[in-house]
Design an enzyme around this catalytic site. Structure first.
Site, PDB file in Angstrom:
ATOM      1  CE  LYS A 181      -2.657  26.944   3.127  1.00  0.00           C
ATOM      2  NZ  LYS A 181      -3.332  27.529   4.277  1.00  0.00           N
ATOM      3  CG  ASP A 189      -1.790   1.209   1.293  1.00  0.00           C
ATOM      4  OD1 ASP A 189      -2.499   1.453   0.313  1.00  0.00           O
ATOM      5  OD2 ASP A 189      -1.769   1.909   2.321  1.00  0.00           O
ATOM      6  CB  SER A 210     -15.238  27.200   1.871  1.00  0.00           C
ATOM      7  OG  SER A 210     -16.452  26.823   1.264  1.00  0.00           O
ATOM      8  CD  GLU A 237      -2.634  18.051   3.840  1.00  0.00           C
ATOM      9  OE1 GLU A 237      -3.161  18.469   4.908  1.00  0.00           O
ATOM     10  OE2 GLU A 237      -2.842  16.913   3.396  1.00  0.00           O
ATOM     11  CG  ASP A 260      -4.454  -1.217   3.290  1.00  0.00           C
ATOM     12  OD1 ASP A 260      -4.731  -1.086   2.086  1.00  0.00           O
ATOM     13  OD2 ASP A 260      -3.773  -0.401   3.928  1.00  0.00           O
ATOM     14  CG  ASP A 263      -1.099   2.478   6.618  1.00  0.00           C
ATOM     15  OD1 ASP A 263      -1.727   2.261   5.563  1.00  0.00           O
ATOM     16  OD2 ASP A 263      -0.690   3.607   6.954  1.00  0.00           O
ATOM     17  CB  SER A 294      -8.134  28.702   3.661  1.00  0.00           C
ATOM     18  OG  SER A 294      -6.800  28.279   3.441  1.00  0.00           O
ATOM     19  NE  ARG A 317     -11.231  22.728  -5.670  1.00  0.00           N
ATOM     20  CZ  ARG A 317     -10.649  22.291  -6.795  1.00  0.00           C
ATOM     21  NH1 ARG A 317     -11.124  22.670  -7.969  1.00  0.00           N
ATOM     22  NH2 ARG A 317      -9.605  21.503  -6.735  1.00  0.00           N
TER      23      ARG A 317
END
Length: 686
Positions: free
Chosen positions: A404, A284, A355, A325, A527, A523, A361, A359
């Protein structure tokens, strides 16, 4: 121990039938005229006990497998735990009302409201609104998924932005998780070719020795040879492959012990041994080949802007972004020493949350005089305390808006779009990365390149697998471009993209249908079905509980490269089993030729073959003691294992044949004779 279940294992079935026969002889010897004697009842009881213990040794490992299956199913069912749902009712009089109900009370056709932070209570189809949903628990994909009208949300996933209305499209017993449970419950680990070959060998040996026993009894009765049935029973016990049956658990236990030294928890030695036969390994991607989350990799400035301008703006817009991120943007900016002077204004900033509709913020900054980063926390930024005081020449009175988000959304709202913008977005996407654009007051500063981070050393380990003739296959829920680039980066030719749990499960079954031994590494909950169906399942300790329960091994260090160690140990266990099997077979044959001539010493032709010169009673007692002593004597070899060195199968076979085959032939003659000498010396003549 139920004979009805043991019928699937003919060898142990015959052994248990023999147990019942011998036990009956011990209880009612008169039921066997001319074959059993009242004076031998204790001897029969001892033999019956040995047979029963042999059956137990051989079946205890199957009990572990059954227990594992039950625990796996229970773990998956935990995902279906009852929660509170917000059911929508539309009345002409009162209008739209929301009522709280248990998720188990929802039925197909009900309309529910799911708001930011809510867990989706049951599988449903979005009817109104747009939201971003975290499905990583189920799909393994770390990035949030945009859901709008007509899309399906899966029970157990979490809404991370906005809110949606959805109509329930299944009943509680028909959910996605229920399907996973059924997959695990129906999974059966097929026997490996080596296991099948050993089973056939043991069946053959048991059949041959049974025929020999029956023939000897018949000839003794017909020809009036006077063979003692107790001697024949002793011969039968010595010749049955009890040595192999008793030592195989020891081999498995040794594998589990050695695995634990490498911080791998193995639930059965059989799984480790099976790994030595692995032809295909399914890896995976998320959390196995990569670290799990997409992280900021590079700041790419555009136009006349510099990398510092882009990084500082990204830093400011991400300060209140708690996603992996967002934190990675702060980490990368700090690493490059691009901590902005304007971060003093963050305290007065107005945050625009992400949002799924827009798309994007951002943050709007105003005047501020001081700001101090907090102490504590786990990431590198929070572990350092900054304090920067300065006096502005001109007070900050003008608002500054930094945003961004998705390249398309930022481009639509931008006043200035630099040249080459679309080319950079296309390049990052084609490389399997994720582009995030940053703008300040409508001016696009550049793009942040997010990419999956490859785990250290995984490329070399995959090369090692291929060198050993094992085919690695990457299987992931990611986009085909991402899958292609990650696979190419680590040297994997075969990969499956956009894979769902049922896709992974079916891939395991397809490989097994082509007579391949499949090892699966994963994990995530997604899976679990494949891990349960695979011949060898290795889960990461950092993974979900369902994955760890479905697998028969768990790596405490969450290092997928450990599969190399598992395979090497598996091959060593196969060699150990081969050496003990070789010794056991030749040992049984030697005992046959050592005992049979003694039994019929009264016949001149056979008496000449009594090279040990023993009386029948001494021979039987010596053989039984030797047969019992061989098992503990070989336990150290079973626990330690034979040394594994990569070489041809023919060389390994010849080595085993000479050393262990030859030893198996000679040792019984010497051992039985030595025990007989000791017994005579001690006066133990019966």
């Amino acid at each position: 121990m139920n004979p009805a279940r043991l019928i699937g294992n003919p060898v142990m079935f015959v052994v248990e039938l023999s147990f019942f026969v011998v036990l009956l002889m011990a209880i009612v010897p008169g039921a066997f005229p001319h074959l059993a004697h009242q004076s031998s009842r204790m001897f029969y009881a001892d033999v019956a006990a040995i047979l029963l213990i042999t059956v137990w040794f051989s079946t205890v490992s199957d009990s572990f497998a059954e227990a594992r299956s039950r625990v796996t199913t229970a773990s998956l069912k935990k995902l279906e735990k009852e929660g509170i749902a917000k059911r929508i009712k539309e009345d002409e009089g009162s209008g739209r009302t929301i009522e709280s109900v248990k998720s188990s009370e929802l039925r197909k056709g009900d309309v529910i409201l799911i708001e930011k932070g809510d867990q989706v209570p049951i599988d449903a189809e979005v009817t109104e609104g747009i939201a971003k949903v975290d499905e990583s628990l189920l799909t393994g994909e770390s990035a949030g998924v945009k859901k709008s009208k007509g899309d399906t949300v899966i029970g157990g996933s979490t809404v991370i932005s906005d809110s949606i209305d959805a109509i329930v499209n299944v009943n509680p017993d028909e959910t996605y998780i229920s399907k996973l449970v059924k997959m695990v419950e129906s999974s059966e680990r097929p026997k490996t070719p080596n296991e099948l070959a050993l089973s056939i060998l043991l069946i053959g040996l048991t059949g041959v020795f049974t025929i020999i026993l029956i023939s000897l009894i018949a000839f003794s009765l017909l020809l009036n040879l006077g063979a003692d049935l107790s001697v024949l029973i002793a011969l039968y016990v010595c010749l049955l492959p009890t040595t192999i049956g008793a030592l195989l658990p020891a081999i498995g236990i040794s594998g589990i012990t050695r695995m634990s030294k490498n911080n791998i928890i193995a639930k059965s030695g059989k799984a480790i041994e099976t790994a030595g036969d692995a032809d295909t390994i399914l890896l995976d991607k998320t959390g196995t080949i990569t670290v799990g989350n997409r992280l900021a990799y590079e700041f790419i400035p555009l136009g006349t802007h510099t990398e510092r301008e882009l990084a500082e703006a990204a830093f400011l817009s991400s300060w209140n972004d708690d996603t992996p991120e967002g934190k990675s943007i702060l980490e990368l900016a700090y690493k490059k020493k691009f901590v902005p002077r304007e971060y003093d204004a963050l305290r007065e900033g107005v945050q625009e949350e992400f949002s799924a509709v827009t798309r994007k913020s951002g943050i709007t900054l105003t005047d501020a005089d001081d700001f101090t980063l907090l102490k504590g926390g786990r990431d590198i930024l929070q572990r350092h305390r900054f304090r920067r005081k300065f006096e502005l020449q001109t007070p900050m009175t003008q608002e500054t808006t930094i945003q961004k988000g998705a390249p398309e959304s930022i481009k639509e709202s931008a006043k200035i779009c630099p040249d080459g913008y679309d080319d950079v977005v296309t390049r990052i996407t084609s490389e399997g990365g994720t582009p995030i654009s940053v703008s300040m007051d409508g001016d696009i500063l550049g793009i942040i390149y997010f990419k999956d981070v490859i785990k250290r050393g995984i490329k070399e380990k995959i090369l090692g697998l291929k060198t050993m003739g094992i085919r690695p296959v990457m299987i992931t829920g990611d986009h085909p471009l991402t899958a292609k680039n990650i696979a190419g980066e680590v040297g994997i030719e075969d990969y499956v993209a956009q894979a769902k749990p049922e896709t992974k499960y079916q891939k395991v079954k397809d490989e097994q249908a082509e007579n391949r031994i499949v090892a699966m590494i994963g994990d995530g909950t997604n899976d679990a079905p494949a891990l349960a169906a695979a011949d060898v399942g290795l889960a990461m300790a950092s993974g979900t509980l369902a994955a760890k329960d479905a697998a028969n091994m768990v790596d405490l260090e969450s290092n997928p490269s450990k599969i190399i160690d598992v395979v090497m140990l598996g091959k060593q266990l196969l060699m150990t089993r081969g050496t003990i099997t070789t010794f056991s077979i030749t040992n049984d044959v030697a005992k046959y030729f050592a005992i049979v001539p003694i039994m019929f010493a009264s016949i001149p032709a056979l008496g000449a073959l009594n090279i040990l010169g023993l009386s029948p009673h001494i021979a039987v007692l010596s053989a039984l003691i030797f047969n019992a002593a061989v098992i503990p004597a070989l336990i150290p070899l079973a626990l330690r294992g034979t040394t594994f060195k990569p070489q041809s199968t023919l060389k390994l076979f010849l080595k085993n044949l000479v050393i262990y085959g030859g030893g198996g032939v000679l040792l019984p003659f010497a051992g039985i004779k030595l025990i007989a000498i000791v017994l005579v010396f001690l006066g133990g003549v019966i």
